[in-house]
Design a protein around this motif. Structure first.
Motif, short mmCIF file in Angstrom:
data_model
loop_
_atom_site.label_atom_id
_atom_site.label_comp_id
_atom_site.label_asym_id
_atom_site.label_seq_id
_atom_site.Cartn_x
_atom_site.Cartn_y
_atom_site.Cartn_z
N ALA A 130 -9.67 8.88 -10.80
CA ALA A 130 -8.52 8.00 -10.51
C ALA A 130 -7.95 8.56 -9.30
N VAL A 131 -7.62 9.97 -9.21
CA VAL A 131 -7.11 10.59 -8.15
C VAL A 131 -7.64 10.29 -6.96
N PRO A 132 -8.97 10.78 -6.71
CA PRO A 132 -9.76 10.39 -5.47
C PRO A 132 -9.79 8.77 -5.01
N TYR A 133 -9.81 8.07 -6.18
CA TYR A 133 -9.63 6.66 -5.90
C TYR A 133 -8.30 6.31 -4.96
N LEU A 134 -7.21 6.94 -5.56
CA LEU A 134 -5.71 6.88 -4.94
C LEU A 134 -5.71 7.27 -3.78
N GLN A 135 -6.40 8.64 -3.27
CA GLN A 135 -6.31 9.16 -2.06
C GLN A 135 -6.97 8.25 -1.22
N ALA A 136 -8.29 7.48 -1.39
CA ALA A 136 -8.85 6.78 -0.44
C ALA A 136 -8.13 5.37 -0.11
N PHE A 137 -7.56 4.96 -1.26
CA PHE A 137 -6.87 3.82 -1.20
C PHE A 137 -5.83 3.95 -0.40
N GLY A 138 -5.07 4.90 -0.30
CA GLY A 138 -4.04 5.26 0.40
C GLY A 138 -4.29 5.34 1.83
N HIS A 139 -5.30 5.97 2.13
CA HIS A 139 -5.75 6.27 3.11
C HIS A 139 -6.15 4.86 4.12
N MET A 140 -6.91 3.81 3.14
CA MET A 140 -7.26 2.42 3.65
C MET A 140 -5.64 1.81 3.99
N VAL A 141 -4.85 2.06 2.99
CA VAL A 141 -3.56 1.36 3.31
C VAL A 141 -2.97 1.71 4.62
N LEU A 142 -2.81 3.13 4.63
CA LEU A 142 -2.28 3.70 5.94
C LEU A 142 -2.92 3.33 7.26
N ALA A 143 -4.39 3.15 7.19
CA ALA A 143 -5.09 2.66 8.36
C ALA A 143 -4.58 1.34 8.90
N TRP A 144 -4.35 0.19 7.58
CA TRP A 144 -4.13 -1.28 7.76
C TRP A 144 -2.54 -0.97 8.56
N ILE A 145 -1.68 -0.26 7.85
CA ILE A 145 -0.26 -0.24 8.47
C ILE A 145 -0.28 0.10 9.92
N TRP A 146 -1.13 1.20 10.24
CA TRP A 146 -1.08 1.61 11.65
C TRP A 146 -1.84 0.48 12.43
N LEU A 147 -2.89 -0.16 11.89
CA LEU A 147 -3.33 -1.22 12.84
C LEU A 147 -2.35 -2.30 13.11
N ASP A 148 -1.51 -2.60 11.96
CA ASP A 148 -0.53 -3.60 12.14
C ASP A 148 0.63 -3.16 12.91
N VAL A 149 1.16 -1.94 12.97
CA VAL A 149 2.10 -1.51 13.88
C VAL A 149 1.51 -1.73 15.05
N SER A 150 0.28 -1.20 15.47
CA SER A 150 -0.32 -1.09 16.46
C SER A 150 -0.15 -2.67 17.37
N LEU A 151 -0.68 -3.77 16.27
CA LEU A 151 -0.52 -4.84 17.25
C LEU A 151 0.84 -5.11 17.68
N THR A 152 1.99 -4.89 16.96
CA THR A 152 3.22 -4.89 17.80
C THR A 152 3.54 -4.09 18.87
N ALA A 153 3.03 -2.84 18.62
CA ALA A 153 3.37 -1.83 19.69
C ALA A 153 2.41 -1.99 20.84
N GLN A 154 1.22 -2.55 20.74
CA GLN A 154 0.47 -2.94 22.31
C GLN A 154 0.87 -4.17 23.00
N ALA A 155 1.62 -4.80 22.18
CA ALA A 155 2.13 -6.11 22.96
C ALA A 155 3.13 -5.81 23.75
N ALA A 156 4.06 -4.52 23.65
CA ALA A 156 5.13 -4.33 24.50
C ALA A 156 4.82 -3.77 25.72
N ALA A 157 5.70 -3.49 26.67
CA ALA A 157 5.38 -3.21 27.95
C ALA A 157 5.11 -1.58 27.82
N ASP A 158 4.25 -1.04 28.89
CA ASP A 158 3.88 0.32 28.79
C ASP A 158 5.12 1.42 28.88
#
Lengths: 607, 607
Positions: free
Chosen positions: B535-563
C-alpha cells in the motif's frame, strides 16, 4: 541480536578472508586470530561505546576558554580503543602492528561505528599515520606516525578552509620557509603557516597528549603569489605542541589556536573545529606562524593526501552503513515487542482478534526488509572494497592492479551509496517506531541525525558523482568500468545456473547494459557540461546497479548453504532489492542519457 | 525573497479564489480583503514568528513541577495570532468570524508554518472548535468553541494512548456517568474519565487561561466491559479547569495531570505531553476522575473526530510543505551568495578562472529545482484541496458532493506526499549548504528535523497507504477515483493543445493508465492481504501521479501568461517533475501489480 553472524558470513563464507593467510604478510593469521580481534572489538564496543552514545550526543564538546572538554566516557573509550592495538592493526610487526588484513580491520571497526559513531575509533589518526608511513621521511615516521599508532598522539586532516570547501584549489593558507637552515630540519623542511582551517574533526581536545595536524597549504612564489589551482598545494605536519627529534614534547605550544567549535545537527560526540594557524596566539620562539614540516615534495600535497582518501571514503561508507545497521537492529527489536493493531485476515482486520506485534504487519515488514537490504548490502559492498584494498596491497602484480582500478571505480559508490540509503534506512527505523522514534527516548532519531553528515564530508554527493562519471569510468580508457562489468558478468553467469537466481541475473544484465548505454550517451557530445549535468542521478543509478550485483553475488553463497532463517533472510533481501529497488534506475538514467539540461540551463532569476 | 508571488499566482491566477465572492457566504469579500488578510499574516509571521524559530528549538518546554514553561516569544506569537482574528477566520460574522474561504485561510496560515512551524498557529484549537460547532450542543458551542475562537482558551485532540497509537480501536480510557442527574448537565451529559493519553500536543502550558481537551474514551457496558473496536468510542469535552455555564472558571482544577513531556527530535517549540486523566491528583468535588461532557451520541465519537481529520491532514501537509519551502528559500539565498569552485567550460573546470557562486553549478541547480518543484507543487496541491473544502461547503449540491469525494481520495496524498518529499527537499537544502547546512548556525537542519514528524502524526504513511488503497479508491464503487481521473483527463485534453505541454500530457495519461491498472491488479484476488501488502509503494506512485497532474494544470495557467522569470521557473518545475520524478512510478507500481509478498511473507525469524 548480534551483528556477528552477518560479519562472519560475509568475511568467511562470502569473501573467504581466511585464504589471505596463504600470503606471506598474513601467514601467521588464521580464522582464530581474526575471530579474536573481532571478539575484542565487539566487547570494547559493547562496554565502552554503546552505553554512552546518547550521552555524547547531549554533552557536546565545549570550550572552557583554555581546553575543549569532552565527557569522561569519550576518554575511556578512546583509551580502550588505543589499548586494543587497533590503531596499528594493519602495521608491520616490527613497529608493533598486527599485520592484519585491511578487510578484517575494517570489519572489526564496524562494531565501534555501530555502537557510537561519534565517539569515534581512530579513523583520522590511522589515516594520518598511514599517510606519513607512505610519504614521510624516516624521522617523521618515527616521531609522528609511531606515536599516533600507539595512541599517545592523535591526528587530523586539515584540508577545508572557510572559503574553500569542495574547491581545494582555493586553499589560501600560506607556508613560508622558517628562516635560514629551515630546509634541513631533521623533522622535515621547516615552514611557518598562516591561515584558517574549517571542519577539522578532533582538531582540539585533551584525549591525547598531542595532536598532529596534516595541513594543506601553499608556498608563495618569488613574488609572494600563490599558484592557482591544486598544483600549488603542499602538505605539512603541524603539531599542536612542539616536538623534539626524540619524540619528546619541548614544552612549547605551536601557534595553532581554536577559533571556534562547530555545533552540529548530529555526530556531536566528535569535536569539530575552526582552527587558526599562525595568528600569533602561541608564538613559537617569539614569532607568529605555526611551525610546519613539509611532507613529500612541494606542490605534491594533494596527491599525498589522496593516498588516504580511498580508505577514508570506505571509512565514511562504513560509518553510514553501521548507522543504518544500528537503526535496523533497534527497529527490529521494537517491532518484535510492540503490540499494535490486528492481523490482516481474508476480510481485512478483525477488531475482536487479540492485538498483534507490529512485526506482523506487512508494511512494517517492508520497512524492516528495506533496512536490512540497505544496511547488509552496504556492509557487503564495504567489505568487498576492503578486500580489494588487501588485493591491491598483497596480490601478485596483475591482480593487484586490477584491484586498484576496481577500487577507483567503486570508491565513489562505497562512499555515497550508504550515505544516502542507510540514511533512508534510519528514517524507516524512526517510522517503524512511530511517535516514539521521533523522541530522544529511543536511539533511532540520533542515528538519523548522525548519518546526515555522511553525504557531506570526505567529498559531497555532487563531488562523488563528478568523480565517477567525469573521471573514474573514463580513466585508463574505461578499463576500470570494463573490469567491473567483467566481474558482474561472472556473477551473472553463475547465477544463471541457479533457478532461484536466474531471473534476477537477467535483470542485472539488463541494468548493466542500461548503465553502459547511459555512460556512452552522456559523453556522446564530449562536452563535460552535457555529460555531468546529471552526474548525481548517474551516481544513484550506478550505485543501485552495484548493490544489485553485490546482493546477487552474496546470494550465490547464501543459496548454496543449508536452509536456515539467515539464508531465507539473505535471499529475501536480494529479492527485495531486485524487485523494489533496481527498477528505479530507469528514471535516473533517462535524464543522464538525454543529457537533460532542465536544471543546468535554468537562469538564476527563474528560481 | 518572498513567498507572496507564488501564493498570489496560485490563489488568484490558478485557483481563481476571487470568484468565490459570487457566493452568498463570501459576498462581502474581494481580492482586496483577501490580500489584506495575507498582508497581516505575512507581517505577524515576519515579526513574531521567524525571528524566534531557533530560540524555540533550543529553549524546549520544561516542567517546573507546577507549570510548563515556554519562551516569552511563544506567548507573544500566540497572542498576536489570536488578536489577528485568524482563529475564527472561517466562522460566521455573527459569532465574530470573517466568513473567509478556507482556501484563503489556509494560504494565510502558510506564513506561520514557514516562519516557525513549532510555535504553531492554532491548528488544533481551530479544529477542536470547528468540531464542536458541528457536533456540540448549543451551550458547548457557546462556552467552549467561542472561547477557543477568541483565543481566550486553546484546544487539543486526545486520541492516542501509550498502548494505542495507530490502532484507535484499543483505546482504554473509560468514561462512566458522574452520578444521578449527570445526564442532564447543560454542558452535556457528564462523565468521569480515567485513562492515559499520549502525544497530546499543547496538552499543558500557560499560553491561554484554559485548555479544552477533546478526548476519545469508551463507556463500559452493564458488565463493566469496554466494547472492542472503534464502535465503542465516544467523545468528551474535558476542560483543564472547570467551567460554569456562563463560561467563567469555577476556580476548581479538573483531574487532568501532566505525566510527562515528550522530548522530540524536532518541532520542539510545541509542547507534547502524556496526560493522566482521572488519576486523582486534582479531585473534582473530592472525587477522582476527570469530568468530561459527552459530545454527540455515545459510540459515535470517532465519526465526530474524523470530521476534523481532513482539514487536520491538509494542515499537516501544509506544514510539511512550508518547511520544504523554507529550506528552499534558505538554500537558494545561500547558493546565490556562496562562492565556490569554477564554471564548467567546454574542457571542464579551469582553475585560472575566478570563482563562481554555487548556484552556477549544475548539480546545485538540480538540488534547487528539485526543492522548488517539490515545495511549490505541494503548495499547489494543498491549496487545491483547500479550494475543494470551499466547494464542499458552499458549492451547489452536485459540485459539493464531487468535491467531498475528491477530497476523500486526495487527502491521503495531501497528508503524505509533502511529508515525504518536502522532507527530501529539506535534506537537499542541507546538501546545498554543504558542511554549514549541518551546523545549527544555519536554519536548514532544523527544518529537516521539524519535518520528520509529518510522516508520523495524524496517521502514519502506512495508515495513509491503507486508507488510499484499502478504502478511498474503492468507496462508492470507485466513484472518487473516477472523478479524479475525469479531472486529470480534462487537464490532459487541454494540455494536448499546447505544443510545449503535449508531450507531458501524454506522459500523464500513461501514468494514469498505469495507476488504474495497478489498482485493479492489486485487488484482482479480492484479498486485502494481497492488495495492501504494498500500500505504501502504491501511495508513493499515486502521489507522484497527482503531483504531475497538479504541475501540468498549473503550467496551463503559467504558459498562458506573458514571458517572465517566474513563468520560466514554473514551467521548469513542471519539466523537472515529468522528467526526473514521474518515471519513478513504474518501480513502485511493479510490486503493487504483482501483489508481491516478498516482505509480507517473510517469517519473523528471517529478519
Amino acid at each position: 541480536m548480534s551483528l556477528r553472524p552477518t560479519l562472519d558470513f560475509l568475511l568467511n563464507d562470502w569473501l573467504a578472508v581466511e585464504g589471505l593467510n596463504q600470503r606471506e604478510r598474513f601467514a601467521d593469521h588464521s580464522r582464530e586470530t581474526f575471530d579474536a580481534v573481532l571478539d575484542t572489538c565487539e566487547r570494547i564496543a559493547r562496554e565502552k561505546y554503546a552505553p554512552f552514545n546518547r550521552l555524547v550526543d547531549t554533552q557536546e564538546p565545549h570550550f572552557d576558554g583554555e581546553k575543549v572538554i569532552l565527557p569522561q566516557a569519550t576518554h575511556d573509550a578512546n583509551r580502550a580503543y588505543a589499548e586494543s592495538g587497533m590503531l596499528s592493526a594493519a602495521q608491520d610487526y616490527e613497529i608493533g602492528g598486527m599485520q592484519l588484513p585491511y578487510s578484517v580491520e575494517a570489519a572489526a571497526n564496524t562494531f565501534f561505528a555501530m555502537a557510537s559513531v561519534s565517539i569515534g575509533s581512530g579513523l583520522l589518526t590511522v589515516g594520518n599515520a598511514n599517510l606519513l608511513m607512505k610519504h614521510g621521511n624516516e624521522l617523521q615516521k618515527k616521531v609522528f606516525a609511531l606515536n599516533e599508532f600507539s595512541g599517545r598522539w592523535s591526528g587530523t586532516m586539515c584540508l577545508s578552509e572557510p572559503q574553500a570547501g569542495s574547491s581545494l584549489s582555493d586553499v589560501a593558507t600560506r607556508a613560508v620557509p622558517d628562516g635560514s637552515g629551515s630546509e634541513s630540519d631533521p623533522l622535515g623542511a621547516r615552514f611557518r603557516l598562516k591561515g584558517n582551517k574549517m571542519w577539522i574533526s578532533s582538531g582540539e581536545h585533551e584525549l591525547t597528549e598531542n595532536i598532529i595536524h596534516l595541513v594543506l597549504a601553499k608556498i608563495p612564489d618569488e613574488n609572494g603569489k600563490l599558484v592557482p589551482g591544486t598544483r600549488g598545494i603542499s602538505l605539512f605536519i603541524v603539531p599542536k605542541k612542539m616536538v623534539g627529534t626524540d619524540g619528546g614534547l619541548t614544552g612549547e605550544r605551536n601557534d595553532v589556536a581554536l577559533a571556534g567549535l562547530n555545533h552540529k545537527c548530529g555526530w556531536r560526540g566528535t569535536t569539530n573545529t575552526l582552527l587558526n594557524f599562525g595568528e600569533g596566539k602561541y608564538p613559537v620562539g617569539g614569532e607568529a606562524g605555526a611551525v610546519g614540516y613539509l611532507v613529500g615534495q612541494p606542490g605534491k600535497g594533494l596527491a599525498c593526501m589522496f593516498h588516504m582518501m580511498n580508505e577514508a571514503r570506505i571509512g565514511v561508507g562504513l560509518a553510514a552503513t553501521m548507522l543504518g545497521m544500528a537503526g535496523y537492529h533497534a527497529s527490529l527489536d521494537y517491532a518484535k515487542n510492540r503490540p499494535q493493531g490486528r492481523p490482516m485476515g481474508p476480510a481485512g482486520k478483525d477488531p475482536a482478534q487479540p492485538q498483534t506485534r507490529i512485526i506482523e504487519h506487512a508494511d512494517v515488514k517492508r520497512m524492516l526488509l528495506a533496512q536490512k537490504s540497505y544496511a547488509e548490502g552496504a556492509l557487503a559492498l564495504e567489505l568487498y572494497c576492503a578486500r580489494l584494498v588487501d588485493e591491491h596491497h598483497t596480490a601478485e602484480a596483475a591482480a593487484a592492479d586490477d584491484a586498484r582500478l576496481l577500487l577507483e571505480v567503486l570508491t565513489p559508490i562505497a562512499k555515497s551509496w550508504p550515505s544516502e540509503w542507510c540514511l533512508e534506512a534510519n528514517s524507516l527505523a524512526i517510522q517503524v517506531h512511530g511517535g516514539y522514534g521521533y523522541t530522544r527516548d529511543f536511539p533511532v532519531e540520533q542515528y538519523w541525525r548522525d548519518n546526515r553528515l555522511n553525504m557531506i564530508h570526505e567529498g559531497t554527493h555532487g563531488i562523488q558523482g563528478m568523480d565517477l562519471l567525469g573521471r573514474k569510468v573514463l580513466m585508463e580508457e574505461g578499463k576500470g568500468l570494463k573490469l567491473l562489468a567483467d566481474r558482474m558478468n561472472a556473477t551473472i553467469q553463475r547465477a544463471m545456473q541457479v533457478p532461484e537466481l536466474a531471473e534476477h541475473a537477467n535483470a542485472l544484465a539488463h541494468s548493466l547494459a542500461q548503465v553502459g548505454a547511459a555512460t556512452k550517451a552522456a559523453w556522446a557530445t564530449g562536452i563535460p557540461g552535457d555529460a555531468l549535468a546529471n552526474a548525481v542521478p548517474y551516481l544513484q543509478a550506478f550505485g543501485h546497479m552495484v548493490l544489485a550485483w553485490i546482493w546477487l553475488d552474496v546470494s550465490l553463497t547464501a543459496q548454496a548453504a543449508a536452509d536456515s532463517p539467515a539464508r531465507t533472510g539473505r535471499l529475501a533481501c536480494m529479492r527485495f532489492f531486485f524487485l523494489y529497488e533496481l527498477p528505479k534506475i530507469g528514471a535516473w538514467l533517462n535524464v543522464v542519457s538525454s543529457r537533460d539540461q532542465t536544471c543546468a540551463a535554468l537562469p538564476e532569476e527563474a528560481f
